[in-house]
Design an enzyme around this catalytic site. Structure first.
Site, PDB file in Angstrom:
ATOM      1  N   SER A  86      53.965  44.140  29.601  1.00  0.00           N
ATOM      2  CA  SER A  86      53.840  44.602  28.218  1.00  0.00           C
ATOM      3  C   SER A  86      55.080  44.280  27.372  1.00  0.00           C
ATOM      4  O   SER A  86      54.935  43.889  26.215  1.00  0.00           O
ATOM      5  CB  SER A  86      53.532  46.100  28.190  1.00  0.00           C
ATOM      6  N   LYS A 107      47.938  57.801  33.256  1.00  0.00           N
ATOM      7  CA  LYS A 107      46.918  57.763  32.194  1.00  0.00           C
ATOM      8  C   LYS A 107      46.192  59.104  32.036  1.00  0.00           C
ATOM      9  O   LYS A 107      45.796  59.464  30.933  1.00  0.00           O
ATOM     10  CB  LYS A 107      45.899  56.648  32.455  1.00  0.00           C
ATOM     11  N   ASP A 164      41.740  49.871  26.956  1.00  0.00           N
ATOM     12  CA  ASP A 164      41.329  48.975  28.052  1.00  0.00           C
ATOM     13  C   ASP A 164      39.919  48.435  27.827  1.00  0.00           C
ATOM     14  O   ASP A 164      39.626  47.271  28.120  1.00  0.00           O
ATOM     15  CB  ASP A 164      41.386  49.704  29.394  1.00  0.00           C
ATOM     16  N   GLY A 169      38.759  53.700  38.528  1.00  0.00           N
ATOM     17  CA  GLY A 169      39.105  53.961  37.131  1.00  0.00           C
ATOM     18  C   GLY A 169      38.830  52.764  36.237  1.00  0.00           C
ATOM     19  O   GLY A 169      38.346  52.909  35.107  1.00  0.00           O
ATOM     20  N   ARG A 206      31.858  49.922  47.724  1.00  0.00           N
ATOM     21  CA  ARG A 206      31.969  50.171  49.171  1.00  0.00           C
ATOM     22  C   ARG A 206      31.670  51.633  49.489  1.00  0.00           C
ATOM     23  O   ARG A 206      30.915  51.924  50.402  1.00  0.00           O
ATOM     24  CB  ARG A 206      33.396  49.791  49.624  1.00  0.00           C
ATOM     25  N   TYR A 210      44.253  39.433  37.559  1.00  0.00           N
ATOM     26  CA  TYR A 210      44.795  38.184  36.978  1.00  0.00           C
ATOM     27  C   TYR A 210      45.989  37.649  37.762  1.00  0.00           C
ATOM     28  O   TYR A 210      46.634  36.683  37.338  1.00  0.00           O
ATOM     29  CB  TYR A 210      45.140  38.372  35.496  1.00  0.00           C
TER      30      TYR A 210
HETATM   31  P1  ATR Z   1      41.258  51.312  39.833  1.00  0.00           P
HETATM   32  O1  ATR Z   1      41.526  52.605  39.157  1.00  0.00           O
HETATM   33  O2  ATR Z   1      42.273  50.252  39.550  1.00  0.00           O
HETATM   34  O3  ATR Z   1      39.868  50.835  39.638  1.00  0.00           O
HETATM   35  P2  ATR Z   1      40.712  52.434  42.470  1.00  0.00           P
HETATM   36  O4  ATR Z   1      40.201  53.701  41.886  1.00  0.00           O
HETATM   37  O5  ATR Z   1      41.621  52.516  43.665  1.00  0.00           O
HETATM   38  O6  ATR Z   1      41.532  51.600  41.406  1.00  0.00           O
HETATM   39  O7  ATR Z   1      39.466  51.488  42.787  1.00  0.00           O
HETATM   40  C1  ATR Z   1      39.582  50.332  43.537  1.00  0.00           C
HETATM   41  C2  ATR Z   1      38.214  49.741  43.741  1.00  0.00           C
HETATM   42  O8  ATR Z   1      38.307  48.640  44.661  1.00  0.00           O
HETATM   43  C3  ATR Z   1      37.235  50.730  44.360  1.00  0.00           C
HETATM   44  O9  ATR Z   1      35.941  50.459  43.870  1.00  0.00           O
HETATM   45  C4  ATR Z   1      37.341  50.385  45.850  1.00  0.00           C
HETATM   46  O10 ATR Z   1      36.238  50.754  46.610  1.00  0.00           O
HETATM   47  P3  ATR Z   1      36.172  52.247  47.249  1.00  0.00           P
HETATM   48  O11 ATR Z   1      35.748  53.153  46.129  1.00  0.00           O
HETATM   49  O12 ATR Z   1      35.171  52.154  48.331  1.00  0.00           O
HETATM   50  O13 ATR Z   1      37.564  52.541  47.736  1.00  0.00           O
HETATM   51  C5  ATR Z   1      37.441  48.886  45.772  1.00  0.00           C
HETATM   52  N1  ATR Z   1      37.988  48.306  47.001  1.00  0.00           N
HETATM   53  C6  ATR Z   1      39.266  48.317  47.407  1.00  0.00           C
HETATM   54  N2  ATR Z   1      39.393  47.702  48.606  1.00  0.00           N
HETATM   55  C7  ATR Z   1      38.130  47.295  48.968  1.00  0.00           C
HETATM   56  C8  ATR Z   1      37.584  46.586  50.086  1.00  0.00           C
HETATM   57  N3  ATR Z   1      38.370  46.180  51.106  1.00  0.00           N
HETATM   58  N4  ATR Z   1      36.250  46.334  50.089  1.00  0.00           N
HETATM   59  C9  ATR Z   1      35.453  46.739  49.074  1.00  0.00           C
HETATM   60  N5  ATR Z   1      35.931  47.424  47.987  1.00  0.00           N
HETATM   61  C10 ATR Z   1      37.238  47.682  47.938  1.00  0.00           C
END
Ligand code: ATR
Length: 281
Positions: free
Chosen positions: A17, A66, A102, A131, A153, A219
């Site tokens: 930023s 946030k 966002d 999020g 997942r 990114y």
């Molecule tokens: P953010 O707020 O940045 O979205 P988050 O709440 O930690 O971060 O979400 C990460 C996302 O990536 C989730 O949808 C997570 O799936 P889970 O809800 O099952 O944890 C997904 N994710 C992370 N690692 C993963 C993996 N190895 N396979 C499939 N999904 C994954």
């Protein structure tokens, strides 16, 4: 008097930023500054509770603050209310106001890259239910899509999105992936898969519609394995860097009174920074 803004996070040293807002401050010749505030979770409520004492006219807020910014703001824009998260703060007559840009960043990035992307688009598939997904689902529904399919997942988190947003959200099991993508015209990855240091998002894209658009909010690297696979299949892609650039626009306008542009020069500047840090590929 120099107007000061900053990004508040923990950690925050990696934030792009300052580079983005610094570019706009310079190109508009504004007497302003944009810095970094690393505030520990134990201190964030106190910091935001007396935001005026920081000397800042406003701020961006990043992980993990946030939700704290959402709680601290006395006035909220409708998107922040819908998401329960604030990434942009400013003071109005001494009152702390909060917005979530966002969603704007995500939509404006697609608008800039593919102006027609919502035309005849009834449905999108969103991968992930964290999020970031919440904001993107909100944005897609706000553009009038009939249905947003959410594959995650942990299925319960996809179900939670339906509980939050209503019946236009369809939760599906991650393992149903090949079938979920059949005929899909817009695929959005919001998971951390494909990010540098994480496993790739390795899914079969062959069932996507030939006119599908594939976008990733990751990114680093710029071309994620998902985007590379989509391109190899001749599909249109939009990388995640534009979302970062576009989400910064409304905050800058609030704090400094000028609506800045996301120019190719700015994009090149951030790309050069990514390259210098070995994060481009
Ligand atoms: P953010 O707020 O940045 O979205 P988050 O709440 O930690 O971060 O979400 C990460 C996302 O990536 C989730 O949808 C997570 O799936 P889970 O809800 O099952 O944890 C997904 N994710 C992370 N690692 C993963 C993996 N190895 N396979 C499939 N999904 C994954």
């Amino acid at each position: 008097m120099t107007r000061r803004a900053a990004v508040i996070g923990h950690p925050v040293a990696h934030s792009r930023s300052p580079l983005i807002h610094g570019y706009w401050l310079k190109s508009h010749g504004i007497d302003g500054s944009y810095g970094l505030f690393d505030v520990a979770p134990a201190d964030i409520d106190r910091f935001l509770g007396d935001f005026a004492a920081s000397g800042l006219v406003g701020a961006n807020v990043t992980v993990p603050h946030k939700e704290a910014a959402f709680r601290a703001a006395r006035e909220l824009d409708p998107v922040a209310v819908a998401l329960g998260a604030v990434n942009t703060l400013w003071l109005e007559d001494g009152r702390l106001c909060g917005a979530n840009t966002d969603v704007h960043g995500f939509l404006a990035n697609l608008d800039a890259a593919e102006p027609d992307w919502t035309r005849a688009l009834g449905e999108a598939v969103v991968l992930g239910a964290g999020g970031a997904a919440r904001g993107i689902i909100h944005g897609l529904l706000s553009r009038g899509l009939d249905r947003v399919v959410v594959a995650n997942r942990t299925f319960a988190r996809a179900e939670a999105m339906r509980a939050h947003f209503g019946p236009r959200v369809l939760p599906v099991e991650w393992r149903d992936m090949p079938a979920t993508l059949a005929g899909c015209q817009l695929l959005v990855n919001t998971t951390s898969l494909g990010m540098k240091g994480q496993p790739p998002l390795d899914i079969d894209l062959s069932a996507l519609s030939p006119d599908a658009l594939v976008t990733d909010i990751v990114y680093v690297p710029l071309v994620t394995p998902l985007l590379a696979a989509a391109r190899a299949q001749g599909l249109a892609t939009v990388d995640g860097l534009g979302m970062l650039l576009h989400q910064a626009v409304p905050g800058f306008e609030r704090w400094f009174g000028v609506r800045p542009q996301v120019t190719s020069e700015l994009r090149e500047l951030v790309l050069a920074d990514l390259a210098a840090k070995g994060q481009l590929a």
